[in-house]
Every structure is written in C-alpha cells, then in structure tokens.
Design a protein around this motif. Structure first.
Motif, mmCIF file in Angstrom:
data_model
loop_
_atom_site.group_PDB
_atom_site.id
_atom_site.type_symbol
_atom_site.label_atom_id
_atom_site.label_comp_id
_atom_site.label_asym_id
_atom_site.label_seq_id
_atom_site.Cartn_x
_atom_site.Cartn_y
_atom_site.Cartn_z
ATOM 1 N N PHE A 23 0.845 -1.203 0.000
ATOM 2 C CA PHE A 23 0.000 0.000 0.000
ATOM 3 C C PHE A 23 0.881 1.254 0.000
ATOM 4 C CE2 PHE A 23 -3.631 -2.656 1.769
ATOM 5 C CZ PHE A 23 -4.420 -2.522 0.629
ATOM 6 N N ASP A 24 2.031 1.171 0.686
ATOM 7 C CA ASP A 24 2.946 2.313 0.692
ATOM 8 C C ASP A 24 3.566 2.519 -0.697
ATOM 9 O OD1 ASP A 24 4.381 4.405 2.199
ATOM 10 O OD2 ASP A 24 6.131 3.216 1.614
ATOM 11 N N ARG A 25 3.896 1.420 -1.373
ATOM 12 C CA ARG A 25 4.411 1.526 -2.754
ATOM 13 C C ARG A 25 3.361 2.181 -3.651
ATOM 14 N NH1 ARG A 25 3.473 -0.737 -7.462
ATOM 15 N NH2 ARG A 25 1.869 -2.039 -6.477
ATOM 16 N N VAL A 26 2.099 1.759 -3.493
ATOM 17 C CA VAL A 26 1.015 2.329 -4.303
ATOM 18 C C VAL A 26 0.905 3.830 -4.018
ATOM 19 C CG1 VAL A 26 -1.495 2.341 -4.653
ATOM 20 C CG2 VAL A 26 -0.263 0.169 -4.511
ATOM 21 N N ASP A 27 1.104 4.209 -2.756
ATOM 22 C CA ASP A 27 1.036 5.620 -2.389
ATOM 23 C C ASP A 27 2.107 6.423 -3.137
ATOM 24 O OD1 ASP A 27 -0.384 7.498 -0.621
ATOM 25 O OD2 ASP A 27 1.577 7.776 0.323
ATOM 26 N N ALA A 28 3.309 5.833 -3.243
ATOM 27 C CA ALA A 28 4.404 6.512 -3.961
ATOM 28 C C ALA A 28 4.061 6.641 -5.445
ATOM 29 C CB ALA A 28 5.707 5.744 -3.775
ATOM 30 N N VAL A 29 3.450 5.610 -6.017
ATOM 31 C CA VAL A 29 3.071 5.679 -7.437
ATOM 32 C C VAL A 29 2.004 6.757 -7.617
ATOM 33 C CG1 VAL A 29 2.132 4.417 -9.418
ATOM 34 C CG2 VAL A 29 3.625 3.240 -7.813
ATOM 35 N N ARG A 30 1.018 6.775 -6.712
ATOM 36 C CA ARG A 30 -0.017 7.819 -6.778
ATOM 37 C C ARG A 30 0.614 9.211 -6.782
ATOM 38 N NH1 ARG A 30 -4.891 6.377 -2.508
ATOM 39 N NH2 ARG A 30 -5.841 4.747 -3.764
ATOM 40 N N ALA A 31 1.587 9.401 -5.865
ATOM 41 C CA ALA A 31 2.187 10.730 -5.711
ATOM 42 C C ALA A 31 2.911 11.159 -6.984
ATOM 43 C CB ALA A 31 3.143 10.733 -4.520
ATOM 44 N N ARG A 49 -10.743 7.014 -0.965
ATOM 45 C CA ARG A 49 -10.476 8.470 -0.860
ATOM 46 C C ARG A 49 -9.599 8.925 -2.018
ATOM 47 N NH1 ARG A 49 -8.107 10.590 4.057
ATOM 48 N NH2 ARG A 49 -6.513 9.011 3.696
ATOM 49 N N LEU A 50 -8.747 8.031 -2.510
ATOM 50 C CA LEU A 50 -7.866 8.308 -3.650
ATOM 51 C C LEU A 50 -6.946 9.495 -3.406
ATOM 52 C CD1 LEU A 50 -10.281 7.730 -6.707
ATOM 53 C CD2 LEU A 50 -8.732 6.086 -5.624
ATOM 54 N N LEU A 51 -6.446 9.590 -2.179
ATOM 55 C CA LEU A 51 -5.521 10.673 -1.843
ATOM 56 C C LEU A 51 -4.123 10.106 -1.610
ATOM 57 C CD1 LEU A 51 -7.718 12.557 0.783
ATOM 58 C CD2 LEU A 51 -7.339 13.199 -1.610
ATOM 59 N N VAL A 52 -3.101 10.952 -1.770
ATOM 60 C CA VAL A 52 -1.755 10.575 -1.323
ATOM 61 C C VAL A 52 -1.791 10.599 0.204
ATOM 62 C CG1 VAL A 52 0.663 11.274 -1.280
ATOM 63 C CG2 VAL A 52 -0.667 11.496 -3.403
ATOM 64 N N ARG A 53 -1.429 9.470 0.822
ATOM 65 C CA ARG A 53 -1.623 9.349 2.281
ATOM 66 C C ARG A 53 -0.488 9.969 3.083
ATOM 67 N NH1 ARG A 53 -3.958 3.157 2.693
ATOM 68 N NH2 ARG A 53 -5.112 3.296 0.771
ATOM 69 N N THR A 54 0.756 9.877 2.551
ATOM 70 C CA THR A 54 1.926 10.279 3.335
ATOM 71 C C THR A 54 2.148 11.774 3.252
ATOM 72 O OG1 THR A 54 2.836 8.216 2.520
ATOM 73 C CG2 THR A 54 4.340 9.617 3.735
ATOM 74 N N LEU A 55 2.293 12.396 4.434
ATOM 75 C CA LEU A 55 2.463 13.852 4.491
ATOM 76 C C LEU A 55 3.696 14.279 3.692
ATOM 77 C CD1 LEU A 55 1.631 16.595 5.633
ATOM 78 C CD2 LEU A 55 3.015 16.087 7.671
ATOM 79 N N ARG A 58 2.949 14.384 0.086
ATOM 80 C CA ARG A 58 2.059 15.511 -0.261
ATOM 81 C C ARG A 58 2.873 16.811 -0.274
ATOM 82 N NH1 ARG A 58 -1.811 13.108 3.344
ATOM 83 N NH2 ARG A 58 -1.423 14.749 4.874
ATOM 84 N N ASP A 59 3.737 16.979 0.757
ATOM 85 C CA ASP A 59 4.570 18.194 0.844
ATOM 86 C C ASP A 59 5.493 18.293 -0.366
ATOM 87 O OD1 ASP A 59 3.395 18.859 3.208
ATOM 88 O OD2 ASP A 59 5.063 18.208 4.491
ATOM 89 N N GLU A 60 6.024 17.153 -0.763
ATOM 90 C CA GLU A 60 6.965 17.148 -1.892
ATOM 91 C C GLU A 60 6.248 17.572 -3.181
ATOM 92 O OE1 GLU A 60 9.277 15.732 -5.173
ATOM 93 O OE2 GLU A 60 7.470 14.640 -4.556
ATOM 94 N N ARG A 61 4.991 17.142 -3.341
ATOM 95 C CA ARG A 61 4.203 17.564 -4.506
ATOM 96 C C ARG A 61 3.961 19.071 -4.457
ATOM 97 N NH1 ARG A 61 0.932 14.229 -7.757
ATOM 98 N NH2 ARG A 61 -0.552 15.955 -7.777
ATOM 99 N N VAL A 62 3.581 19.557 -3.279
ATOM 100 C CA VAL A 62 3.290 20.992 -3.138
ATOM 101 C C VAL A 62 4.551 21.811 -3.443
ATOM 102 C CG1 VAL A 62 2.621 22.792 -1.495
ATOM 103 C CG2 VAL A 62 1.362 20.621 -1.544
ATOM 104 N N ALA A 63 5.708 21.318 -2.986
ATOM 105 C CA ALA A 63 6.973 22.018 -3.257
ATOM 106 C C ALA A 63 7.250 22.078 -4.757
ATOM 107 C CB ALA A 63 8.126 21.317 -2.535
ATOM 108 N N PRO A 68 -1.662 18.692 -3.500
ATOM 109 C CA PRO A 68 -1.135 17.628 -2.631
ATOM 110 C C PRO A 68 -1.425 16.216 -3.159
ATOM 111 C CG PRO A 68 -2.432 19.232 -1.367
ATOM 112 C CD PRO A 68 -2.563 19.615 -2.807
ATOM 113 N N SER A 69 -2.555 16.053 -3.852
ATOM 114 C CA SER A 69 -2.910 14.753 -4.426
ATOM 115 C C SER A 69 -3.317 14.946 -5.879
ATOM 116 C CB SER A 69 -4.088 14.132 -3.666
ATOM 117 O OG SER A 69 -3.685 13.639 -2.417
#
Ligand code: NAP
Length: 218
Positions: A23-31, A49-55, A58-63, A68-69
C-alpha cells in the motif's frame, strides 16, 4: 489480485489484498501521477479516498507546485453515485466525472456542485477520455480498477505499464470480479508482453509489464 485472479470478494465489503508495504508503494506511485482513475462500481463498493496518504509525499508535490494529491477521475454510464462518497469529499483535489451522454443531465444535477462533469460519449470512450485528460494537463494517469475499466484500457491498448500484484490467497468465488473480463487483448500467445520487473514485497509479488514504447523503468 488473488492467486486465482480476483480483485475482491463477492461480498459488499471491500477486500484488502495488498499488505502495508505494498500500500505504501502504491502511495508513492499515486504521488508520481497527475490523475487517478477508478470505475463507478469501485467508487460505490470501496468508497476510496484516492488521496496521497503520506504527508512527506504531499509536501513534496506541493513544493513542486502541484496539488497535494492527483486529480480524481471516475467514469459512469448511469450517474448513480452518491455525491457524499469519499471520491467527492472537499479535500482540495480536482474531481472529474466522465459520464455517458445519455446520463449527462442527471450527472450535472448530482455532481455539478462537487465535480466537473464531462461528456464522455455513449458509452464513454476511453481513448477520447485519455485525450481530454491530456488536454487538461494529465500526462501520467494511474488506473486503479476495477475489472471493467482494466479490460477497456488493456483491450484498447491504452496502457503503457501494468503493475500486477498477487496476494497469497484464493477468493474461489466466480461471483467476484476478476482482474479483467473477456476481450481481445493485444498480448496473446503470438505477441507476449514484456516482463520488466519482478519484486517480492513481504508476502505479495509485484509483476511489472512494459506494454508500450513509452514505458520507463524507474
Ligand atoms: N484489488 C484492487 O486493487 C481493486 C481495485 C479497484 C476495484 N476493485 C474491486 O473491483 C470491483 C469493481 O470492479 P468492476 O469491474 O465491477 O467495476 P469498475 O470497473 O470499478 O466500474 C464499472 C462501472 O464503471 C462505469 N463504466 C465503466 N466503463 C464505462 C464506459 N465505457 N462507459 C460508461 N460507464 C462505464 C459503469 O458505471 P455505472 O454502473 O455507474 O454506469 C460501470 O458499471 C469491486 O469489487 C472492487 O472492490 C479492486
């Protein structure tokens, strides 16, 4: 999917097939994607929810100047979705509903206040939808199921890459949804797909297939 190729059980509740590490790998792919697509049946059954779960992700995307997602996308023929589903939650993500032409008035009525409703054709044409998504700035789309959506993307040769994760158990109930349904797939005994990677992730295995020339190993 399960060892016998099912995406879930035949019961109304969601069945988790992956483990925490996957699930964490999937989160990285989502991001790393611009948009995430699921079919309307998955919105109804799994209520994702289809959101990036890891803060940190999300921060890295915003930067990088992104939301965030990724954008959330769904496809429907009947527009029978609950506007209170997690998909439509007020969570700072853009939502797109590709709807079959005949149900557009219903869809605009129901989801107009919470999402952008797009005429996808009758039924929704996946290639046309991909072209519309590209025009909206989506270069990398992650398709997260279910089986009906997988089948259309694969038979229409629209996928560049397939991530197939096999969980170590059987579902054993043909009323459940398989990873894909019947269809004419571009990969068959005379045209084998390219297996790009095999990775054990605790008790599941990830098989990565390169399906087009656009595939990039990362
Ligand atoms: N294990 C996993 O990773 C995973 C991931 C996702 C889902 N799942 C499971 O997969 C199952 C759902 O899969 P599914 O195959 O039943 O459904 P699905 O692919 O999620 O959604 C199918 C629905 O999408 C709409 N749709 C699809 N193609 C369309 C088109 N060309 N034009 C118009 N509408 C279209 C229709 O919605 P309407 O009915 O609204 O018209 C259709 O009923 C659930 O059991 C879920 O738990 C598992």
């Amino acid at each position: 999917m399960s060892i016998d190729g099912y995406l879930g059980s035949a019961m109304p509740q969601r069945l988790a097939l992956s483990n925490d590490a996957d699930f964490d790998r999937v989160d990285a792919v989502r991001a790393a994607c611009d948009a995430i697509l699921v079919g309307a049946a998955t919105v109804r059954k799994d209520n994702p929810r289809l959101l990036v779960r890891t803060l940190a992700r999300r921060d890295e995307r915003v930067a990088r100047g992104l939301a965030p997602s990724p954008i959330k996308v769904t496809v429907t023929g009947r527009a029978q979705l609950d506007a209170c589903a997690n998909f439509f939650a007020a969570d700072d993500t853009e939502k797109l509903v590709y709807c079959a032409s005949a149900a557009l008035p219903t869809a605009r009525d129901r989801f107009g206040p919470v999402a952008t409703v797009v005429d996808g054709g009758q039924p929704v044409d996946m290639q046309r939808m991909c072209e519309d998504l590209f025009a909206r700035g989506v270069g990398r789309l992650m398709v997260e199921g279910g089986g009906m959506v997988h089948t259309q993307f694969l038979t229409a040769d629209l996928a560049d890459e397939l991530h197939l994760v096999v969980a170590p158990f059987f579902v054993g109930d043909s009323r459940a949804r398989r990873f894909v349904g019947d269809g004419r797939f571009p990969w068959h005994p005379d045209r084998r797909a390219t297996l790009a990677e095999v990775r054990q992730i605790d008790d599941v295995v990830l098989l990565r297939y390169a399906l087009s020339a656009r595939f990039r190993m990362d």
